[in-house]
Design a protein around this motif. Structure first.
Motif, PDB file in Angstrom:
ATOM      1  N   GLY A 155      -2.344  33.252 -12.627  1.00 38.48           N
ATOM      2  CA  GLY A 155      -2.608  32.256 -11.585  1.00 38.48           C
ATOM      3  C   GLY A 155      -4.092  31.969 -11.459  1.00 38.48           C
ATOM      4  N   GLN A 156      -4.915  33.007 -11.617  1.00 42.25           N
ATOM      5  CA  GLN A 156      -6.373  32.832 -11.612  1.00 42.25           C
ATOM      6  C   GLN A 156      -6.797  31.917 -12.751  1.00 42.25           C
ATOM      7  N   LEU A 157      -6.237  32.139 -13.935  1.00 33.32           N
ATOM      8  CA  LEU A 157      -6.554  31.297 -15.086  1.00 33.32           C
ATOM      9  C   LEU A 157      -6.163  29.847 -14.822  1.00 33.32           C
ATOM     10  N   GLY A 158      -4.956  29.647 -14.289  1.00 31.75           N
ATOM     11  CA  GLY A 158      -4.489  28.290 -14.038  1.00 31.75           C
ATOM     12  C   GLY A 158      -5.314  27.564 -12.993  1.00 31.75           C
ATOM     13  N   ALA A 165     -11.726  38.564 -16.045  1.00 31.52           N
ATOM     14  CA  ALA A 165     -12.690  38.993 -17.078  1.00 31.52           C
ATOM     15  C   ALA A 165     -12.333  38.272 -18.377  1.00 31.52           C
ATOM     16  N   ASN A 166     -11.290  38.724 -19.022  1.00 31.76           N
ATOM     17  CA  ASN A 166     -10.706  38.055 -20.184  1.00 31.76           C
ATOM     18  C   ASN A 166      -9.260  38.516 -20.307  1.00 31.76           C
ATOM     19  N   GLN A 373       0.535  27.621 -23.767  1.00 32.53           N
ATOM     20  CA  GLN A 373       0.590  26.219 -23.352  1.00 32.53           C
ATOM     21  C   GLN A 373      -0.459  25.889 -22.296  1.00 32.53           C
ATOM     22  N   LEU A 374      -0.876  26.878 -21.511  1.00 29.20           N
ATOM     23  CA  LEU A 374      -2.008  26.660 -20.606  1.00 29.20           C
ATOM     24  C   LEU A 374      -3.291  26.445 -21.412  1.00 29.20           C
ATOM     25  N   ILE A 375      -3.507  27.297 -22.399  1.00 29.51           N
ATOM     26  CA  ILE A 375      -4.725  27.199 -23.212  1.00 29.51           C
ATOM     27  C   ILE A 375      -4.753  25.893 -24.000  1.00 29.51           C
ATOM     28  N   PRO A 428     -18.521  21.240 -11.415  1.00 31.50           N
ATOM     29  CA  PRO A 428     -18.677  21.214 -12.876  1.00 31.50           C
ATOM     30  C   PRO A 428     -19.197  22.556 -13.406  1.00 31.50           C
ATOM     31  N   ARG A 429     -18.497  23.132 -14.353  1.00 30.11           N
ATOM     32  CA  ARG A 429     -18.891  24.412 -14.938  1.00 30.11           C
ATOM     33  C   ARG A 429     -18.092  24.625 -16.206  1.00 30.11           C
ATOM     34  N   LYS A 430     -18.478  25.623 -16.965  1.00 24.72           N
ATOM     35  CA  LYS A 430     -17.790  25.919 -18.206  1.00 24.72           C
ATOM     36  C   LYS A 430     -16.565  26.780 -17.918  1.00 24.72           C
ATOM     37  N   THR A 431     -15.414  26.347 -18.413  1.00 21.74           N
ATOM     38  CA  THR A 431     -14.182  27.106 -18.226  1.00 21.74           C
ATOM     39  C   THR A 431     -13.446  27.240 -19.557  1.00 21.74           C
TER      40      THR A 431
END
Length: 454
Positions: A155-158, A165-166, A373-375, A428-431
């Motif tokens: 959920g954090q990733l989405g 972290a990774n 599929q998220l990536i 705006p940031r790198k994700t």
């Protein structure tokens, strides 16, 4: 006269007879074109449902055992949060959900004086720290407290576009927690999909695929899983959505020998809430909470009518809590367990949603799974497409929000009352991936009205 004798005075009417009478009343108009409509999920809704046309194809949705009135508390000042929790429990709340943004919070101070034996306490943690979770676990074991943690790296990733972290480290930490803690710690934030504009089939399928990633990667056999859902205003469909969710999750869990029932935490959607004519939000949240209860939610945390533009305040919280108190203690909605069971319309919706969601889930798995599929951006694209269809319907007036795109009060003024920024924030940031963006339907109209206020 007994009830049996009363009903025996009337002859049974078949579905065929009903259709013939309806067709006669339509005076030549086509039955299907006039009275059968199709939802955005592709579900055809008939004007009536009859027992002689309904043969259950799937098992009955498992029932919940009543719902807890849940109070959300954001922990900034620990002492004030403790006092607020004590106060809300005295005023009718039956469960507390703390949102804790850093691991410096002192648990002993936060929980001082709170009833620990039977009252459930949720801890929503937008970070992943093993030491802090161990502190919560140790406190719960020492005091026999009922703690439920909400940690959701996927959920954090989405939502954020990045892991805590990774991927490898996040799942390594989750597996550590699975073996070292007794408290439930894993949650699935399904509300993200609804608030971003996913239709109900997508919400169910994405939640199931989200859960499947955890089942595949973490040893969670001894831990119940929490699913947080957002409930919209399509009353009967939302009841069916929650019933289908519990049924689908149970079906998936059996494949992994996971025998715990899920905790469903339901909150009204933000997607249909409005800044202008904000009192209408109370009507929306009332029906949404009713759907949550009748759909089988275990915990219902209402959304205050002014949550879009006011900071947490006693009045908004009290009104939101009182809505749930009325539903529970004056409307007796929790007296009958699984009240929707046997209603042919709701049963039919539940079946169709479960079947369509399961088909979409299988398609996701066949194409690499949810994280893949998220990536790749597939999930975000599908949600955006669904959200745009709903936005177009709102912009064209086909989807109505009273007081906003229908019967607006032109004299409303809100510019001087905004304590919070009520629109999508740009950051705006790198994700790693494109995040799933939650957005309300009325944002464009409201921004135009605010700009025109004198």
């Amino acid at each position: 006269m007994s009830q049996n004798n009363l009903f025996s005075d009337f002859e049974a009417v078949s579905s065929k007879q009903w259709k013939q009478q309806i067709q006669f009343e339509l005076k030549g108009a086509d039955y299907n074109e006039t009275l059968v409509w199709e939802s955005p999920e592709g579900i055809k809704v008939k004007p009536f449902y009859h027992c002689d046309e309904f043969e259950p194809k799937i098992a009955a949705a498992p029932a919940s055992h009543g719902f807890h009135i849940t109070q959300n508390i954001f922990v900034h000042d620990v002492a004030k949060s403790n006092a607020r929790a004590l106060d809300t429990l005295q005023r009718g709340a039956e469960a507390i959900r703390f949102t804790i943004e850093n691991e410096q919070v002192n648990i002993e101070t936060l929980m001082a004086g709170l009833p620990l034996g039977t009252t459930p306490y949720f801890f929503y943690l937008p970070f992943l720290a093993i030491d802090f979770v161990n502190q919560l676990n140790q406190f719960a074991e020492k005091h026999q407290a009922r703690f439920i943690l909400q940690i959701d790296p996927i959920g954090q990733l989405g939502k954020d576009g990045n892991w805590f972290a990774n991927l490898d480290q996040d799942f390594e930490h989750l597996n550590t927690l699975a073996h070292s803690t007794a408290v439930p710690f894993l949650t699935i934030n399904s509300s993200l999909y609804q608030n971003a504009g996913a239709n109900m089939i997508q919400q169910l399928a994405y939640t199931l695929a989200h859960a499947n990633e955890y089942f595949n990667r973490i040893a969670v056999h001894k831990h119940p899983i929490t699913v947080e859902v957002a409930v919209g205003s399509n009353y009967f469909f939302e009841i069916a959505k929650l019933r289908a969710l519990r049924l689908l999750f149970q079906t998936l869990a059996k494949e992994y020998h996971h025998e715990h029932e899920i905790h469903i935490v339901a909150t009204p959607s933000r997607r249909n809430k409005t800044l202008y004519d904000y009192n209408v939000n109370m009507l929306r949240t009332t029906t949404e909470c009713m759907s949550a209860v009748l759909g089988g939610a275990d915990f219902v945390a209402n959304l205050p009518y002014d949550a879009l533009y006011h900071k947490d305040n006693e009045f908004g919280d009290r009104i939101a809590r009182n809505q749930l108190l009325i539903l529970k203690h004056e409307s007796y909605l929790d007296t009958v367990h699984n009240a929707a069971e046997g209603a042919y319309y709701i049963e039919s919706l539940t079946e169709q949603m479960a079947e369509k969601a399961l088909a979409l889930f299988k398609d996701i798995e066949a194409h690499g799974g949810f994280i893949t599929q998220l990536i790749e951006g597939t999930i975000q694209r599908k949600i955006a497409e669904s959200a745009q269809k709903e936005q177009d319907a709102f912009d064209n007036g086909k989807e109505v929000l009273l007081g906003t795109n229908k019967y607006p009060n032109k004299n409303d003024r809100m510019k001087g009352d905004l304590e919070l920024y009520p629109f999508v924030k740009q950051n705006p940031r790198k994700t790693l991936i494109v995040p799933i963006i939650e957005k309300r339907l009325a944002e464009k109209i409201e921004q135009e009205r605010l700009a025109s206020e004198e």
